[in-house]
Motif scaffolding. Structure first.
Motif, PDB file in Angstrom:
ATOM      1  N   SER A  65     -42.957  50.748  -7.787  1.00  0.00           N
ATOM      2  CA  SER A  65     -41.853  51.337  -8.394  1.00  0.00           C
ATOM      3  C   SER A  65     -41.238  52.663  -7.625  1.00  0.00           C
ATOM      4  N   ALA A  66     -42.229  53.257  -6.847  1.00  0.00           N
ATOM      5  CA  ALA A  66     -42.007  54.381  -6.032  1.00  0.00           C
ATOM      6  C   ALA A  66     -41.076  53.648  -4.560  1.00  0.00           C
ATOM      7  N   ALA A  67     -41.500  52.644  -4.270  1.00  0.00           N
ATOM      8  CA  ALA A  67     -40.717  52.099  -3.084  1.00  0.00           C
ATOM      9  C   ALA A  67     -39.269  51.587  -3.597  1.00  0.00           C
ATOM     10  N   VAL A  68     -38.904  51.075  -4.635  1.00  0.00           N
ATOM     11  CA  VAL A  68     -37.810  51.113  -5.185  1.00  0.00           C
ATOM     12  C   VAL A  68     -37.080  52.343  -5.580  1.00  0.00           C
ATOM     13  N   THR A  69     -37.735  53.323  -6.043  1.00  0.00           N
ATOM     14  CA  THR A  69     -36.884  54.710  -6.087  1.00  0.00           C
ATOM     15  C   THR A  69     -36.631  55.105  -5.051  1.00  0.00           C
ATOM     16  N   ALA A  70     -37.662  55.146  -3.833  1.00  0.00           N
ATOM     17  CA  ALA A  70     -37.300  55.878  -2.455  1.00  0.00           C
ATOM     18  C   ALA A  70     -36.002  55.152  -2.112  1.00  0.00           C
ATOM     19  N   PHE A  71     -36.003  53.592  -2.051  1.00  0.00           N
ATOM     20  CA  PHE A  71     -34.651  52.980  -1.538  1.00  0.00           C
ATOM     21  C   PHE A  71     -33.153  53.370  -2.468  1.00  0.00           C
ATOM     22  N   ARG A  72     -33.461  53.270  -3.729  1.00  0.00           N
ATOM     23  CA  ARG A  72     -32.476  53.750  -4.474  1.00  0.00           C
ATOM     24  C   ARG A  72     -31.887  55.346  -4.229  1.00  0.00           C
ATOM     25  N   ASN A  73     -32.991  56.534  -3.857  1.00  0.00           N
ATOM     26  CA  ASN A  73     -32.537  57.532  -3.485  1.00  0.00           C
ATOM     27  C   ASN A  73     -32.218  57.909  -2.013  1.00  0.00           C
ATOM     28  N   ASN A  74     -31.923  56.729  -1.345  1.00  0.00           N
ATOM     29  CA  ASN A  74     -31.553  57.038   0.137  1.00  0.00           C
ATOM     30  C   ASN A  74     -32.706  57.641   0.895  1.00  0.00           C
ATOM     31  N   GLN A  75     -33.935  57.535   0.453  1.00  0.00           N
ATOM     32  CA  GLN A  75     -34.982  58.369   1.129  1.00  0.00           C
ATOM     33  C   GLN A  75     -35.483  57.320   2.370  1.00  0.00           C
ATOM     34  N   VAL A  76     -35.350  56.073   1.938  1.00  0.00           N
ATOM     35  CA  VAL A  76     -35.319  55.100   3.066  1.00  0.00           C
ATOM     36  C   VAL A  76     -34.381  54.310   3.143  1.00  0.00           C
ATOM     37  N   GLN A  77     -34.110  53.483   4.231  1.00  0.00           N
ATOM     38  CA  GLN A  77     -32.774  52.813   4.588  1.00  0.00           C
ATOM     39  C   GLN A  77     -33.293  51.145   4.659  1.00  0.00           C
ATOM     40  N   LEU A  78     -34.514  51.116   4.609  1.00  0.00           N
ATOM     41  CA  LEU A  78     -34.803  49.825   4.911  1.00  0.00           C
ATOM     42  C   LEU A  78     -36.310  49.702   4.115  1.00  0.00           C
ATOM     43  N   ALA A  79     -36.583  48.528   3.539  1.00  0.00           N
ATOM     44  CA  ALA A  79     -37.964  48.329   2.885  1.00  0.00           C
ATOM     45  C   ALA A  79     -38.506  46.985   2.966  1.00  0.00           C
ATOM     46  N   TRP A  80     -39.728  46.917   3.014  1.00  0.00           N
ATOM     47  CA  TRP A  80     -40.255  45.340   3.043  1.00  0.00           C
ATOM     48  C   TRP A  80     -40.918  45.478   1.778  1.00  0.00           C
ATOM     49  N   PHE A  81     -40.061  44.571   0.778  1.00  0.00           N
ATOM     50  CA  PHE A  81     -40.273  44.576  -0.466  1.00  0.00           C
ATOM     51  C   PHE A  81     -40.950  43.056  -0.901  1.00  0.00           C
ATOM     52  N   GLY A  82     -41.396  42.878  -1.923  1.00  0.00           N
ATOM     53  CA  GLY A  82     -42.008  41.553  -2.538  1.00  0.00           C
ATOM     54  C   GLY A  82     -40.621  41.180  -3.175  1.00  0.00           C
ATOM     55  N   GLN A  88     -34.798  44.260  -7.563  1.00  0.00           N
ATOM     56  CA  GLN A  88     -34.760  45.460  -8.496  1.00  0.00           C
ATOM     57  C   GLN A  88     -33.990  46.411  -7.443  1.00  0.00           C
ATOM     58  N   ALA A  89     -34.357  46.733  -6.513  1.00  0.00           N
ATOM     59  CA  ALA A  89     -33.542  47.615  -5.452  1.00  0.00           C
ATOM     60  C   ALA A  89     -32.427  47.298  -5.155  1.00  0.00           C
ATOM     61  N   ARG A  90     -31.805  45.977  -4.836  1.00  0.00           N
ATOM     62  CA  ARG A  90     -30.648  45.659  -4.663  1.00  0.00           C
ATOM     63  C   ARG A  90     -29.694  45.681  -5.946  1.00  0.00           C
ATOM     64  N   ARG A  91     -30.182  45.526  -7.256  1.00  0.00           N
ATOM     65  CA  ARG A  91     -29.285  45.886  -8.331  1.00  0.00           C
ATOM     66  C   ARG A  91     -29.157  47.317  -8.475  1.00  0.00           C
ATOM     67  N   LEU A  92     -29.960  47.926  -7.976  1.00  0.00           N
ATOM     68  CA  LEU A  92     -29.521  49.312  -8.131  1.00  0.00           C
ATOM     69  C   LEU A  92     -28.873  50.136  -7.166  1.00  0.00           C
ATOM     70  N   VAL A  93     -28.847  49.579  -5.835  1.00  0.00           N
ATOM     71  CA  VAL A  93     -27.779  49.835  -4.909  1.00  0.00           C
ATOM     72  C   VAL A  93     -27.109  48.745  -4.466  1.00  0.00           C
ATOM     73  N   PRO A  94     -25.965  48.581  -5.001  1.00  0.00           N
ATOM     74  CA  PRO A  94     -25.008  47.370  -4.876  1.00  0.00           C
ATOM     75  C   PRO A  94     -24.472  47.342  -3.235  1.00  0.00           C
ATOM     76  N   GLY A  95     -24.508  46.080  -2.761  1.00  0.00           N
ATOM     77  CA  GLY A  95     -24.262  46.085  -1.204  1.00  0.00           C
ATOM     78  C   GLY A  95     -25.386  46.072  -0.325  1.00  0.00           C
ATOM     79  N   SER A  96     -26.458  46.299  -0.845  1.00  0.00           N
ATOM     80  CA  SER A  96     -27.771  46.148  -0.256  1.00  0.00           C
ATOM     81  C   SER A  96     -27.973  44.743   0.074  1.00  0.00           C
ATOM     82  N   GLU A  97     -28.715  44.240   1.033  1.00  0.00           N
ATOM     83  CA  GLU A  97     -28.968  42.909   1.410  1.00  0.00           C
ATOM     84  C   GLU A  97     -30.416  42.607   2.190  1.00  0.00           C
ATOM     85  N   ALA A  98     -30.725  41.514   1.522  1.00  0.00           N
ATOM     86  CA  ALA A  98     -31.881  41.154   2.370  1.00  0.00           C
ATOM     87  C   ALA A  98     -31.713  40.313   3.441  1.00  0.00           C
ATOM     88  N   ILE A  99     -32.356  40.897   4.558  1.00  0.00           N
ATOM     89  CA  ILE A  99     -31.848  40.226   6.010  1.00  0.00           C
ATOM     90  C   ILE A  99     -32.670  39.422   6.618  1.00  0.00           C
TER      91      ILE A  99
END
Length: 284
Positions: A65-82, A88-99
């Motif tokens: 959840s801390a990884a998702v929060t950091a992504f939402r708050n723009n503390q990180v711009q990239l994440a290795w997510f499950g 969860q992260a992409r729902r919180l930050v529309p326009g974000s993409e799995a690349i």
């Protein structure tokens, strides 16, 4: 007009300088021992920095959840997510993409493992698990919680609370293996890659704990980039980042994940994960 043009040019110059000097930050879900993660992702940071031409920093977090929060708050711009944490992260930050995803993440699996005292026989058919103690990994883990819970409830036709005598959450896959091996829990759910790697390294006493069931495949881990990176780091940065991740060929670097390579990914690849999460009540 001349003053306006001068101010505009100065602003653009300042913006370009900021983009070049800004630090690109990333994180990863803590699915294994923290020291292993730092070793792995500090090396990834060096690789990304060399390839992208910007300062890159890995920021560790204590929970999914801390990884998702950091992504939402723009503390990180990239994440290795499950799979689930990425959704969860992409729902919180529309326009974000799995690349990008690992080659293996296109068809990922979970194992159910059991302490030797259970005498559960490994089988292709689903094991009877009634009245055992059971541990998942993190509460937000795709391979250690979401998909195992879905398969267990679907096969045994009742909620997990009515199946197991006691349910725990170890926090990560390495601890799940340790806890089942020690008999703290009789059965557990684990990421197949973490298990296979630990067995190959001789870190598991297979006389005490064994795989009793292998799940059907599903999409899992991925690199997700935050919306707006081109604005912050320059036009085309997202595409360059994507190609750099897919172009990671260093065997030692790939082995630290462990993945044989990275391949392109997109948000729609993870729609099955979102549907399952809604089915078992983990997403609205």
């Amino acid at each position: 007009m001349k003053l306006t043009h001068l101010l505009s040019a100065s602003f653009l110059s300042l913006f370009s300088t900021f983009a070049l000097s800004a630090t690109f930050t990333f994180t990863a879900i803590p699915d294994e021992d923290e020291s292993q993660l730092r070793t792995r992702f500090d090396k990834v940071a060096v690789y990304l920095s060399e390839q992208l031409g910007v300062d890159v920093k890995y920021i560790p977090v204590k929970s999914y959840s801390a990884a998702v929060t950091a992504f939402r708050n723009n503390q990180v711009q990239l994440a290795w997510f499950g799979g689930l944490s990425g959704v969860q992260a992409r729902r919180l930050v529309p326009g974000s993409e799995a690349i990008a995803q690992g080659f293996e993440d296109q068809s990922f699996k979970s194992y159910l493992i059991a302490h030797h005292s259970t005498d559960i026989t490994p089988s292709e058919s689903f094991p009877l698990l009634n009245d055992y103690t059971f541990t998942f990994g993190s509460k937000d883990s795709t391979s250690g919680r979401l998909m195992p819970q879905y398969f267990i409830e679907r096969n045994l036709d009742k909620p997990i609370e009515k199946i197991f005598k006691r349910i725990g959450f170890s926090g990560d896959h390495s601890r799940t293996i340790s806890q089942v091996e020690a008999g703290v829990y009789q059965v557990g759910a684990v990421n197949y890659k973490v298990w296979d790697t630990a067995v190959e390294k001789g870190e598991v006493d297979t006389s005490k704990v064994k795989v009793i069931w292998e799940s059907p495949s599903y999409p899992d881990y991925q690199w997700t980039v935050r919306a707006g990176v081109d604005n912050a780091f320059g036009e085309g940065f997202k595409e360059k980042l994507t190609q750099v991740l897919i172009g990671m060929t260093d065997k030692d670097l790939l082995a630290s994940f462990p993945r044989q390579s990275f391949v392109p990914a997109q948000n729609k690849d993870y729609e099955p994960i979102e549907r399952v999460a809604k089915t078992i009540g983990m997403l609205d």
